[in-house]
Write an enzyme that holds these catalytic residues in place. Structure first.
Site, PDB file in Angstrom:
ATOM      1  CG  ASP A  11      -1.911   1.169   1.226  1.00 43.04           C
ATOM      2  OD1 ASP A  11      -2.314   1.614   0.135  1.00 43.04           O
ATOM      3  OD2 ASP A  11      -2.279   1.633   2.315  1.00 43.04           O
ATOM      4  CB  SER A  12       0.243   4.766  -0.804  1.00 44.77           C
ATOM      5  OG  SER A  12      -0.954   4.988  -0.066  1.00 44.77           O
ATOM      6  CE1 TYR A  43       2.152   5.234  -4.239  1.00 44.67           C
ATOM      7  CE2 TYR A  43       0.709   3.355  -4.522  1.00 44.67           C
ATOM      8  CZ  TYR A  43       1.977   3.871  -4.381  1.00 44.67           C
ATOM      9  OH  TYR A  43       3.058   3.027  -4.402  1.00 44.67           O
ATOM     10  N   GLY A  44      -3.294   9.056  -3.897  1.00 44.24           N
ATOM     11  CA  GLY A  44      -4.577   9.587  -4.330  1.00 44.24           C
ATOM     12  C   GLY A  44      -4.517  10.904  -5.061  1.00 44.24           C
ATOM     13  CB  CYS A  75      -3.338   0.449  -2.475  1.00 37.40           C
ATOM     14  SG  CYS A  75      -3.421   2.159  -3.064  1.00 37.40           S
ATOM     15  CG  ASN A  76      -9.864   0.464  -2.924  1.00 39.24           C
ATOM     16  OD1 ASN A  76     -10.764  -0.181  -3.438  1.00 39.24           O
ATOM     17  ND2 ASN A  76      -9.595   0.395  -1.619  1.00 39.24           N
ATOM     18  CB  CYS A 189      -9.466   4.760   0.415  1.00 40.58           C
ATOM     19  SG  CYS A 189      -7.791   5.081   1.034  1.00 40.58           S
ATOM     20  CB  THR A 190      -7.001  -0.212   2.160  1.00 41.30           C
ATOM     21  OG1 THR A 190      -5.831   0.502   1.751  1.00 41.30           O
ATOM     22  CG2 THR A 190      -7.434  -1.167   1.052  1.00 41.30           C
ATOM     23  CG  HIS A 191      -5.236   5.018   4.228  1.00 41.82           C
ATOM     24  ND1 HIS A 191      -4.693   4.634   3.025  1.00 41.82           N
ATOM     25  CD2 HIS A 191      -4.180   5.412   4.997  1.00 41.82           C
ATOM     26  CE1 HIS A 191      -3.385   4.780   3.063  1.00 41.82           C
ATOM     27  NE2 HIS A 191      -3.048   5.252   4.247  1.00 41.82           N
TER      28      HIS A 191
END
Length: 265
Positions: A11-12, A43-44, A75-76, A189-191
């Protein structure tokens, strides 16, 4: 298959922990390398070209170094842009994370759903295609928020995050003209599952949330069925792509997910 070959999560930042958690619950003996690309974070707000170039190249290096049995792009944003490129670059299974629009549409009674992700994710044609295929009879409200990513990172680092900050970050979705009937929100978003309590307070009890974490865990378990695992796996590794000194709160959060070693690529 060598029992010590790890699962590699990418992931980022720390958002992929929301995917690692349910996978660890299903596969508690699996060795894990978790990679946070803090050198490329966030990344977004990056362009598609930047992500499409960076992610396959970086995962190629990581696969060469760690010889994982499987890679999870947790990470989407990276998945909706670079998944095909990663699969072309690696000769091993790669599991992506894409917005859970299908289960959201199945769950929605009002036929008004939200897709809450990063700015890069919510504008992707991939999301258009998922919406057309699985939610054609729904109103789909999209909102991209870099602030929520930052708040999730802060929370995992042990910093205070207020409900008001989270509410402000999602206000454009809540204030959308068609949001009065909103009953289901995709956490794309995985966050964002890391802010579950704060998001529930912001949206209210009439709104439910869906994310891909549990489904990805089941997919990983399926793809590794019958493979050997060590009786006592080594402590998980949290690997950062840029050197920094992790705050104590972040180190404690990583340890809660079984990531007791912290290193730099």
């Amino acid at each position: 298959m060598d029992a010590d070959r790890p699962l590699l999560f990418f992931d980022s930042g720390v958002g992929g922990l929301s995917v690692l958690g349910p996978t660890r619950a299903l596969l508690p003996r699996a060795p894990v390398v978790y990679v946070a690309d803090n050198g490329g974070y966030p990344y977004g707000t990056k362009s598609e070209a930047e992500i499409a170039a960076r992610v396959p190249a970086l995962l190629g290096r990581l696969a060469e170094r760690h010889a994982p049995r499987l890679v999870v792009i947790a990470c989407n944003t990276a998945s909706t842009i670079a998944l095909d490129g990663v699969r072309a670059a690696l000769d091993l299974p790669v599991v992506g994370t894409v917005p859970a629009i299908k289960p959201a549409a199945l769950a929605s009674r009002s036929r008004v759903i939200g897709v809450l992700g990063t700015e890069a994710t919510v504008r992707q044609p991939y999301v258009d295609r998922l919406s057309a295929r699985h939610a054609a009879d729904c109103t789909v409200i999209r909102h991209g928020s870099a602030a929520l990513v930052r708040l999730a990172e802060a929370k995992l680092a042990g910093e205070p995050v207020s409900a008001a900050e989270v509410a402000a970050a999602v206000a454009p979705m809540i204030d959308h003209p068609e949001a009065a009937a909103l009953d289901t929100v995709v956490l794309a978003c995985t966050h964002f599952p890391l802010l579950a309590d704060e998001l529930a307070a912001a949206f209210g009890p009439q709104v439910g949330f869906v994310d891909g974490g549990a489904g990805i865990a089941r997919r990983v378990a399926f793809l590794t069925e019958g493979q050997p695992w060590p009786e006592t796996p080594a402590p998980g590794i949290a690997l950062f792509t840029q050197s920094f000194l992790p705050p104590a709160g972040l180190a404690a959060s990583l340890a809660r997910f079984g990531l007791e070693q912290i290193a730099t690529l």
